[in-house]
Design an enzyme around this catalytic site. Structure first.
Site, PDB file in Angstrom:
ATOM      1  N   ARG A 249       0.866  -1.187   0.000  1.00 39.04           N
ATOM      2  CA  ARG A 249       0.000   0.000   0.000  1.00 39.04           C
ATOM      3  C   ARG A 249       0.895   1.227   0.000  1.00 39.04           C
ATOM      4  NH1 ARG A 249      -2.357   1.236   5.471  1.00 39.04           N
ATOM      5  NH2 ARG A 249      -0.884   2.941   5.297  1.00 39.04           N
ATOM      6  N   HIS A 253      -3.883   4.644   4.302  1.00 38.91           N
ATOM      7  CA  HIS A 253      -4.975   3.673   4.382  1.00 38.91           C
ATOM      8  C   HIS A 253      -6.231   4.267   3.738  1.00 38.91           C
ATOM      9  CE1 HIS A 253      -7.953   0.907   5.934  1.00 38.91           C
ATOM     10  NE2 HIS A 253      -8.592   1.937   6.424  1.00 38.91           N
ATOM     11  N   TYR A 262       3.327   6.349  11.449  1.00 35.10           N
ATOM     12  CA  TYR A 262       3.673   4.987  11.872  1.00 35.10           C
ATOM     13  C   TYR A 262       4.553   4.234  10.868  1.00 35.10           C
ATOM     14  CZ  TYR A 262      -0.368   4.042   8.854  1.00 35.10           C
ATOM     15  OH  TYR A 262      -1.248   4.013   7.797  1.00 35.10           O
TER      16      TYR A 262
HETATM   17  C1  LIG Z   1     -14.708  -6.181  11.622  1.00 36.47           C
HETATM   18  C2  LIG Z   1     -13.971  -4.881  11.523  1.00 36.47           C
HETATM   19  N1  LIG Z   1     -13.000  -4.601  12.400  1.00 36.47           N
HETATM   20  C3  LIG Z   1     -12.313  -3.427  12.322  1.00 36.47           C
HETATM   21  C4  LIG Z   1     -12.629  -2.510  11.358  1.00 36.47           C
HETATM   22  C5  LIG Z   1     -11.871  -1.186  11.279  1.00 36.47           C
HETATM   23  N2  LIG Z   1     -10.990  -1.210  10.123  1.00 36.47           N
HETATM   24  C6  LIG Z   1     -11.338  -0.638   8.973  1.00 36.47           C
HETATM   25  S1  LIG Z   1     -10.199  -0.843   7.792  1.00 36.47           S
HETATM   26  C7  LIG Z   1      -9.191  -1.725   8.815  1.00 36.47           C
HETATM   27  C8  LIG Z   1      -7.876  -2.272   8.326  1.00 36.47           C
HETATM   28  C9  LIG Z   1      -8.057  -3.372   7.374  1.00 36.47           C
HETATM   29  O1  LIG Z   1      -6.822  -3.767   6.870  1.00 36.47           O
HETATM   30  P1  LIG Z   1      -6.683  -4.894   5.777  1.00 36.47           P
HETATM   31  O2  LIG Z   1      -7.690  -5.964   5.999  1.00 36.47           O
HETATM   32  O3  LIG Z   1      -5.264  -5.292   5.737  1.00 36.47           O
HETATM   33  O4  LIG Z   1      -7.106  -4.190   4.413  1.00 36.47           O
HETATM   34  P2  LIG Z   1      -6.547  -2.868   3.751  1.00 36.47           P
HETATM   35  O5  LIG Z   1      -7.338  -1.734   4.340  1.00 36.47           O
HETATM   36  O6  LIG Z   1      -5.090  -2.754   4.055  1.00 36.47           O
HETATM   37  O7  LIG Z   1      -6.805  -3.002   2.315  1.00 36.47           O
HETATM   38  C10 LIG Z   1      -9.759  -1.830  10.076  1.00 36.47           C
HETATM   39  C11 LIG Z   1      -9.135  -2.531  11.214  1.00 36.47           C
HETATM   40  C12 LIG Z   1     -13.677  -2.842  10.464  1.00 36.47           C
HETATM   41  N3  LIG Z   1     -14.023  -2.031   9.458  1.00 36.47           N
HETATM   42  N4  LIG Z   1     -14.318  -4.022  10.559  1.00 36.47           N
END
Ligand SMILES: Cc1ncc(C[n+]2csc(CCOP(=O)(O)OP(=O)(O)O)c2C)c(N)n1
Length: 350
Positions: A249, A253, A262
């Site tokens: 990435r 985010h 970070y």
């Molecule tokens: C069940 C749940 N837990 C926490 C969140 C908060 N949250 C939103 S995006 C994210 C990170 C997700 O990272 P990843 O799965 O690696 O996907 P990326 O965003 O890097 O594509 C989190 C923890 C959420 N949306 N849903």
């Protein structure tokens, strides 16, 4: 100049026109993505989830699908939508919550879908789309439909209950599902090394007795080949596959995130040298199927395409605020009717 390339994995020939299409769609995704971030910074859209750096994973996998397959995306899927053929105007209408938006401006920005493109609008809770993809695949299997489903998610998503439930269910019922994990190194601020103690994410498939494939997610041809193989296996009754596309990435985010808090900028610089678009562009030039002139023409035309789409999308009006009460129930309940009347009266006062 040869007009084909050979897919090393499959020993299959890929027409040059297809290679150029991979590249052009990745470039269009990058152009759109950076413009969407700019629009958010200028206050012209509220929120956006960028996919800079992940274009090969998104475009390569989406191009492996048939139009009849169903997509269950997550929020970081502009490249999947562009490769699927969603018009830039439609994507922008979603981001701007305008009256032209398929979900009538009611979904969070960056949560795209389209019935016409067999793409289901995602929810924000991570990986809730995975059991949906399995359920749809099971339904297709029961009906005898010759389709597969694909679900997109990130490395952090592999820690959710829904990831495990979906893989288990898909394995037991041998559903035609491809689980496509974009391992981009981070779940917001959490590096993947702290997400899991396993040596890869693909290895988690073995707990469910399904195939796990780890692919270089910055190599568009490798992603395409791996996804095609998994889809063909799914459609021919071979069951589900977990694909881990290892990518990075490059940006934040989301537009609400500041990764400099970070993440070491030296790491980002190093990973920029593995940029999937620059890498594939170099390959095409080496193969003499893409020139500097093609590059500048493509960049100019994509810049214009995005600019014109933004100009059109910004002219779309917002939905009528009174439409807020539509589609909640098949027949509106008395209390919603009362609230709708109250709102109409309130608006009438201005
Ligand atoms: C069940 C749940 N837990 C926490 C969140 C908060 N949250 C939103 S995006 C994210 C990170 C997700 O990272 P990843 O799965 O690696 O996907 P990326 O965003 O890097 O594509 C989190 C923890 C959420 N949306 N849903």
């Amino acid at each position: 100049m040869a007009n084909i390339a050979v897919d090393q994995e499959r020993g299959e020939e890929i027409p040059i026109s297809q290679l150029r299409r991979f590249y052009e769609l990745m470039l269009l995704t990058r152009t759109f993505d950076s413009q969407a971030v700019n629009l958010q910074r200028q206050g012209r859209i509220g929120f956006y989830v960028p996919c800079e750096g992940e274009e090969a994973a998104e475009v390569g996998s989406a191009l492996a699908l048939r139009p009849s397959d169903w997509i269950f995306p997550d929020y970081r899927a502009s490249g999947v939508m562009i490769a699927r053929g969603m018009a830039l105007d439609t994507i922008l209408a979603q981001l701007m919550a305008s009256s032209q938006d398929i979900s009538k401006g009611r979904s969070m920005p960056s949560h795209y879908g389209s019935r016409a493109l067999n793409t289901v609008i995602p929810s924000s809770p991570l990986c809730t789309q995975l059991p949906h993809a399995v359920g749809a695949a099971l339904a297709a299997k029961i009906r005898g439909d010759d389709i597969a489903t694909i679900a997109y998610f990130g490395d952090g998503g592999t820690s959710t209950n829904d990831f495990h439930s979906a893989l288990n269910f898909a394995a037991v019922f041998k559903t035609p599902t491809v689980f496509f994990c974009r391992n981009n190194g981070y779940a917001i601020s959490l590096p993947v090394t702290q997400q899991t103690a396993t040596e890869s994410l693909a290895i988690k498939a073995s707990a469910y007795n399904i195939e796990g494939v780890r692919v270089d997610g910055n190599d568009v041809m490798a992603v395409y080949a791996a996804t095609r193989m998994a889809l063909e296996k799914a459609r021919s009754g071979g069951g589900p596959t977990l694909i881990e596309a290892v990518t990075y990435r490059m940006g934040a985010h989301s537009t609400s995130d500041d990764p400099t808090r970070y993440r070491d900028s030296r790491e980002v610089e190093l990973m920029r040298s593995k940029d999937p678009i620059a890498r594939f562009g170099d390959y095409l030039r080496e193969r003499r199927v893409w020139t500097d002139e093609d590059e500048s023409d493509a960049r100019q035309s994509m810049h214009d395409q995005v600019k014109e789409a933004v100009a059109r999308a910004e002219k779309f009006p917002h939905p009528d605020v009174r439409s807020l009460f539509d589609d909640v129930y098949a027949e509106q309940t008395w209390n919603l009717r009362a609230e709708a009347d109250e709102l109409a009266e309130e608006i009438g006062g201005y």
